[in-house]
Design a protein around this motif. Structure first.
Motif, PDB file in Angstrom:
ATOM      1  N   LYS A   1       0.829  -1.219   0.000  1.00 27.14           N
ATOM      2  CA  LYS A   1       0.000   0.000   0.000  1.00 27.14           C
ATOM      3  C   LYS A   1       0.861   1.266   0.000  1.00 27.14           C
ATOM      4  O   LYS A   1       0.617   2.184  -0.764  1.00 27.14           O
ATOM      5  N   THR A   2       1.844   1.302   0.892  1.00 31.63           N
ATOM      6  CA  THR A   2       2.659   2.514   1.003  1.00 31.63           C
ATOM      7  C   THR A   2       3.516   2.703  -0.249  1.00 31.63           C
ATOM      8  O   THR A   2       3.624   3.809  -0.778  1.00 31.63           O
ATOM      9  N   THR A   3       4.094   1.605  -0.735  1.00 32.40           N
ATOM     10  CA  THR A   3       4.852   1.649  -1.991  1.00 32.40           C
ATOM     11  C   THR A   3       3.972   2.209  -3.110  1.00 32.40           C
ATOM     12  O   THR A   3       4.391   3.065  -3.895  1.00 32.40           O
TER      13      THR A   3
ATOM     14  N   PHE B   1      -2.094   7.613   6.813  1.00 29.72           N
ATOM     15  CA  PHE B   1      -3.095   7.374   7.866  1.00 29.72           C
ATOM     16  C   PHE B   1      -2.611   6.359   8.898  1.00 29.72           C
ATOM     17  O   PHE B   1      -3.354   5.980   9.796  1.00 29.72           O
ATOM     18  N   ASP B   2      -1.383   5.898   8.731  1.00 29.69           N
ATOM     19  CA  ASP B   2      -0.886   4.850   9.631  1.00 29.69           C
ATOM     20  C   ASP B   2      -0.301   5.493  10.893  1.00 29.69           C
ATOM     21  O   ASP B   2       0.917   5.501  11.106  1.00 29.69           O
ATOM     22  N   VAL B   3      -1.185   6.013  11.736  1.00 29.06           N
ATOM     23  CA  VAL B   3      -0.750   6.711  12.938  1.00 29.06           C
ATOM     24  C   VAL B   3      -0.075   5.724  13.888  1.00 29.06           C
ATOM     25  O   VAL B   3      -0.615   4.665  14.191  1.00 29.06           O
TER      26      VAL B   3
ATOM     27  N   CYS C   1      -4.962   8.654   0.139  1.00 28.47           N
ATOM     28  CA  CYS C   1      -4.915   8.261   1.538  1.00 28.47           C
ATOM     29  C   CYS C   1      -4.268   6.887   1.656  1.00 28.47           C
ATOM     30  O   CYS C   1      -4.830   5.891   1.184  1.00 28.47           O
ATOM     31  N   ASP C   2      -3.094   6.831   2.260  1.00 24.54           N
ATOM     32  CA  ASP C   2      -2.389   5.564   2.456  1.00 24.54           C
ATOM     33  C   ASP C   2      -2.938   4.918   3.722  1.00 24.54           C
ATOM     34  O   ASP C   2      -2.663   5.359   4.834  1.00 24.54           O
ATOM     35  N   SER C   3      -3.721   3.864   3.546  1.00 17.46           N
ATOM     36  CA  SER C   3      -4.413   3.245   4.679  1.00 17.46           C
ATOM     37  C   SER C   3      -3.483   2.338   5.481  1.00 17.46           C
ATOM     38  O   SER C   3      -2.593   1.704   4.926  1.00 17.46           O
TER      39      SER C   3
HETATM   40 MG   LIG Z   1       1.994   0.962   4.761  1.00  9.92          MG
END
Ligand SMILES: [Mg+2]
Ligand SMILES: Nc1ncnc2c1ncn2[C@@H]1O[C@H](COP(=O)(O)OP(=O)(O)OP(=O)(O)O)[C@@H](O)[C@H]1O
Lengths: 98, 273
Positions: B16-18, B39-41, B118-120
């Motif tokens: 996802k982040t990639t 969004f990965d708090v 939005c990176d979930s």
């Molecule tokens: Mg990620």
């Protein structure tokens, strides 16, 4: 060991093609999960009601109720096994199941 | 009108982040004003993948809690001037993100952006629900592997029931399938789910297929989104996906094993790669 043996020993056996098993399993599990999304899971309630009906006729130990579900593609089976107490004289380890 | 796009998957570690970094950069390279939000708090990582980790001062939680203005927290990308990054907080917990707070930020960003990505985080808990809540479109990142496909199906169900669009009974969130870490050699050996199988099971439009590729690790080492490496297969595949996202008709590549074509293929012709 000859040269040929050396190569044979190092050759990995063909791995089984497992991707088709993956597809089949996914199709079945998702077919069921998609239904579950729109309808609530009735199995816990069904189990409670069935056991309550049986308990009206015989005294059963709620810990001795086994529920097994097998979700299949064309058909699913729900197996409910309730252990009934045996006749008073042989109570104990030889209690009948059914 | 700005579009909010969530990059989601259910399952963790699928890319996802990639993907968020690559697609956001690609859209910005095409001249679209783009912002990508982590969004990965608690598990901030987008800053590293984008190579801006040393420039983070404020984060999304600071903005929500009124400790910083949105403009102070946004990091302008130095390579592509139409791109900015809003980092997640590393120290706060997930409860620091509120739906109202995120709504305010997204409304503000909509005023001067074309795309808000939005990176979930992984999972289907609060953080993931919040990341997808405001989405107009969803990129569902899926690996060719049973648990990833199942979780993607699950997240599609969530998009259809728990997003703002679903709640307000508006047109549903537009779904895109992005298959990543695809290894045509293993597919050919029957060890890995085929693209056609994944498409058949999830039944949503295909945005792209990103091959398993060494360039992704290299890109993360240096903090350069892999789409900037146009020598690499993954970089090219992401670029194609961006073009398709913008409505262009681009053929899929990297679906066949990269070995020399065998006699059979040479005689009868394989599918174009
Ligand atoms: Mg990620
Ligand atoms: N196409 C690819 N080829 C090779 N490695 C990849 C590819 N895509 C992602 N990876 C690797 O997979 C790992 C997970 O990627 P990434 O962090 O993007 O996943 P994620 O879905 O954001 O994870 P999380 O759920 O933890 O947020 C990373 O080590 C990344 O380098």
């Amino acid at each position: 060991m000859s040269w040929l043996d050396y190569f044979r020993a190092n050759r990995k056996p063909e791995p089984p093609a497992t991707a088709s098993a993956a597809k089949e399993r996914l199709q079945i599990v998702l077919a069921h999960e998609r239904i579950g999304r729109t309808r609530e899971d009735f199995l816990p309630k069904l189990q409670m009601e069935l056991v309550a009906v049986v308990a009206r006729y015989v005294a059963i130990d709620p810990g001795k109720v086994n529920i097994n579900l097998d979700r299949g593609g064309d058909m699913s089976t729900l197996a409910i096994e309730i252990e009934l107490p045996g006749p008073p004289s042989v109570r104990g380890p030889r209690a009948a199941t059914g | 009108m700005a579009q909010v796009i969530v990059v989601t998957s259910g399952k963790g570690g699928v890319g996802k982040t990639t993907t968020s970094a690559a697609i956001a950069t690609g859209l910005a390279q095409r001249g679209k004003k783009t912002v990508v939000i982590d969004f990965d708090v608690g598990l901030r990582n987008l800053d590293l993948i984008m190579g801006v980790e040393r420039r983070v001062v404020f984060d999304i939680v600071n903005v929500i809690q009124g400790e910083a203005r949105l403009n102070q927290a946004l990091i302008r990308d130095k390579r592509v001037d139409t791109l900015s990054i809003l980092p997640a907080s590393q120290t706060r917990d997930k409860d620091a993100l509120t739906r109202e707070g995120v709504a305010t930020i997204i409304d503000q960003l909509k005023e001067d952006h074309d795309f808000i990505l939005c990176d979930s985080p992984a999972g289907i808990e609060k953080g993931a629900l919040l990341a997808l809540y405001f989405a107009d479109q969803a990129i569902v990142v899926t690996n060719p592997e049973v648990s990833s496909v199942r979780d993607s199906d699950r997240i599609l169900g969530v998009l259809q029931s728990k997003s703002k669009r679903a709640e307000e009974k508006r047109d549903k969130v537009k779904e895109h399938l992005l298959v990543t870490r695809y290894d045509p050699n293993r597919v050919e050996r029957g060890e890995m789910l085929k693209l056609e199988d994944i498409r058949e099971i999830l039944a949503i439009p295909l945005l792209g297929v990103i091959p398993e590729n060494e360039s992704v690790l290299r890109a993360s080492n240096t903090g350069t989104p892999v789409i900037m490496d146009q020598e690499s297969a993954a970089g090219q595949a992401y670029k194609d996906a961006v073009s398709r996202f913008l409505g262009e008709d681009v053929p899929h590549r990297f679906l066949e094993p990269d070995k020399k074509p065998g006699l059979f293929k040479r005689l009868f012709g394989g599918r174009a790669a």
